[in-house]
Design an enzyme around this catalytic site. Structure first.
Site, PDB file in Angstrom:
ATOM      1  N   GLY A  69       0.810  -1.211   0.000  1.00  0.00           N
ATOM      2  CA  GLY A  69       0.000   0.000   0.000  1.00  0.00           C
ATOM      3  C   GLY A  69       0.844   1.262   0.000  1.00  0.00           C
ATOM      4  O   GLY A  69       0.474   2.265  -0.628  1.00  0.00           O
ATOM      5  N   THR A  70       1.967   1.236   0.693  1.00  0.00           N
ATOM      6  CA  THR A  70       2.825   2.425   0.749  1.00  0.00           C
ATOM      7  C   THR A  70       3.349   2.783  -0.635  1.00  0.00           C
ATOM      8  O   THR A  70       3.314   3.955  -1.039  1.00  0.00           O
ATOM      9  CB  THR A  70       3.984   2.201   1.729  1.00  0.00           C
ATOM     10  N   GLN A 181      -7.387   0.228   4.362  1.00  0.00           N
ATOM     11  CA  GLN A 181      -8.177  -0.277   5.493  1.00  0.00           C
ATOM     12  C   GLN A 181      -9.601  -0.631   5.093  1.00  0.00           C
ATOM     13  O   GLN A 181     -10.262  -1.437   5.757  1.00  0.00           O
ATOM     14  CB  GLN A 181      -8.199   0.756   6.625  1.00  0.00           C
ATOM     15  N   SER A 201      -3.559  -2.900  -0.140  1.00  0.00           N
ATOM     16  CA  SER A 201      -2.419  -3.659   0.401  1.00  0.00           C
ATOM     17  C   SER A 201      -2.867  -5.073   0.716  1.00  0.00           C
ATOM     18  O   SER A 201      -3.901  -5.276   1.352  1.00  0.00           O
ATOM     19  CB  SER A 201      -1.900  -2.980   1.669  1.00  0.00           C
ATOM     20  N   HIS A 203      -1.582  -7.465   2.762  1.00  0.00           N
ATOM     21  CA  HIS A 203      -1.492  -8.065   4.097  1.00  0.00           C
ATOM     22  C   HIS A 203      -2.590  -7.601   5.054  1.00  0.00           C
ATOM     23  O   HIS A 203      -2.693  -8.100   6.157  1.00  0.00           O
ATOM     24  CB  HIS A 203      -0.100  -7.854   4.700  1.00  0.00           C
ATOM     25  N   THR A 239      10.817  -6.965 -12.355  1.00  0.00           N
ATOM     26  CA  THR A 239      10.194  -8.283 -12.480  1.00  0.00           C
ATOM     27  C   THR A 239       9.080  -8.424 -11.460  1.00  0.00           C
ATOM     28  O   THR A 239       9.276  -8.210 -10.262  1.00  0.00           O
ATOM     29  CB  THR A 239      11.237  -9.389 -12.257  1.00  0.00           C
ATOM     30  N   CYS A 327       2.524   1.966  11.393  1.00  0.00           N
ATOM     31  CA  CYS A 327       3.459   2.506  10.407  1.00  0.00           C
ATOM     32  C   CYS A 327       4.226   3.712  10.926  1.00  0.00           C
ATOM     33  O   CYS A 327       5.078   4.254  10.237  1.00  0.00           O
ATOM     34  CB  CYS A 327       2.710   2.879   9.128  1.00  0.00           C
TER      35      CYS A 327
END
Length: 386
Positions: A69-70, A181, A201, A203, A239, A327
């Site tokens: 996401g970052t 979120q 994101s 995870h 890649t 974060c």
């Protein structure tokens, strides 16, 4: 252990592990290679892209896989702003809200520091909401981009994204939203939301860390951050992480299918948990919007305590949660998000965030609420003795 820190990360789903495993073992080819192993990887990557596109209701060419996401936020904020200014030098301002994730805020600050952009920050009300009127006050003919998150990672407030995007479009300005979120809990149809770019994101959805996605409209100009072989249609060279893309797509498709039922179930459990905490700790301060909030987040300040001390007591009692964004590495300063809501610094430092996976149960949350009462009581008793 009762895990109530799902806003930080989630366990990898078994279905996701099974889907990605072949691309970590036998099917290890590079999707750019012109042989059978490469072809197998390219097919898997295309199928993963199609899965994401179906959930987002966009074209496959509008899906760019990233490392998380970052990176997706960085690519959106920097990439769109720089490309628009290159086309029109008068477009030299970006708009963000006062409660953005650091990935968006720091990207905007980078544009200011290195490229001379101006950054306009839209304030929020006491519940963390951005109003259309507040956004319109900072929009102007020099605005290159608006980036306002879908749902806040600390207090759970859900923004009226469709209305805000429409306001930005009224000034001819593209709109990006960090939906990291929101995924799994709120609808992600980009046409209904009206956004030009959206970040996800893996995870947070039951995929491994290190996988992300940026949706960006095909006609939207985007300056790449990573240059090289031109993968991802030139928007993100390197890649591709085929296993990560397969994992994210699998998790997103599964969570999308469950979203409506899970959001309804967990919202009810969240409300019961909030009521239980407020009943047992009457001076607990619920942060974020009381109604327009994620099903998965309940956040409080406990005045007269130390947030870190309460966290330690809760962990001793078998409850894992957090004091805010995972974060904000190594920071013990009051949360900028809570300060933006008008919460005094001494109260903001007592913040605790409880965030739930889709598997959370009523029994677990009842036990957690009882643990909160015990933990807060212990910390206050120790403070009085000290």
């Amino acid at each position: 252990m009762i895990f109530l820190d799902a806003a930080a990360t989630t366990p990898v789903r078994r279905e996701v592990l099974e889907a990605m495993w072949p691309y970590l073992s036998g099917d290890f080819g590079n999707p750019s290679s012109h042989h059978s192993l490469g072809g197998s990887a390219a097919t898997a990557l295309a199928e993963a892209r199609a899965g994401v596109a179906k959930v987002l209701n966009c074209r496959t060419g509008e899906v760019t896989f990233t490392s998380g996401g970052t990176e997706a936020d960085n690519l959106a904020v920097k990439g769109i702003a720089l490309a628009r200014r290159a086309a029109d030098p008068s477009l030299d301002r970006v708009v963000i809200s006062a409660v953005e994730h650091p990935a968006v805020e720091e990207s905007a600050r980078y544009l200011a520091r290195i490229h001379g952009f101006g950054v306009d920050v839209v304030p929020v009300d006491g519940d963390g909401l951005v109003t259309v009127d507040a956004l319109r006050e900072v929009l102007g003919p020099r605005t290159a981009l608006v980036s306002i998150m879908y749902a806040n990672n600390e207090v759970g407030t859900v923004q009226p994204v469709a209305e805000l995007a429409a306001a930005a479009h009224g000034y001819g300005v593209p709109f990006h939203t960090d939906a990291v979120q929101a995924a799994g809990w709120l609808p992600l149809d980009v046409k209904v939301l009206g956004v030009d770019a959206l970040s996800l994101s893996g995870h947070k959805l039951g995929a491994p860390k290190g996988s992300g996605v940026l949706f960006a409209k095909g006609r939207l100009r985007l300056e790449p951050l990573v240059h090289g072989g031109g993968q991802e249609r030139g928007r993100r060279s390197g890649t591709e992480n085929v296993a990560g893309a397969v994992a994210l797509s699998t998790a997103l498709v599964i969570s999308h299918g469950e979203q409506e039922a899970m959001a309804r179930r967990v919202s009810g459990l969240r409300d019961l948990f909030i009521s239980a905490v407020q009943e047992s700790v009457p001076d607990a301060v619920l942060t974020g919007h009381p109604v327009e909030r994620l099903p998965s987040v309940a956040s409080f300040c406990f005045p007269g305590t130390s947030g870190e001390s309460v966290l330690l007591e809760l962990e001793r009692l078998g409850v894992i949660c957090s004091s805010g964004s995972a974060c904000a590495a190594g920071s013990d300063a009051p949360s900028p998000v809570l300060l933006a809501l008008g919460i005094p610094p001494e109260t903001a430092q007592t913040a605790i965030r409880f965030s739930f996976t889709q598997a959370i149960t009523d029994v677990e949350l009842r036990q957690a609420a009882a643990a909160v009462e015990t933990a807060v009581g212990r910390v206050r008793n120790l403070a009085q003795r000290g």
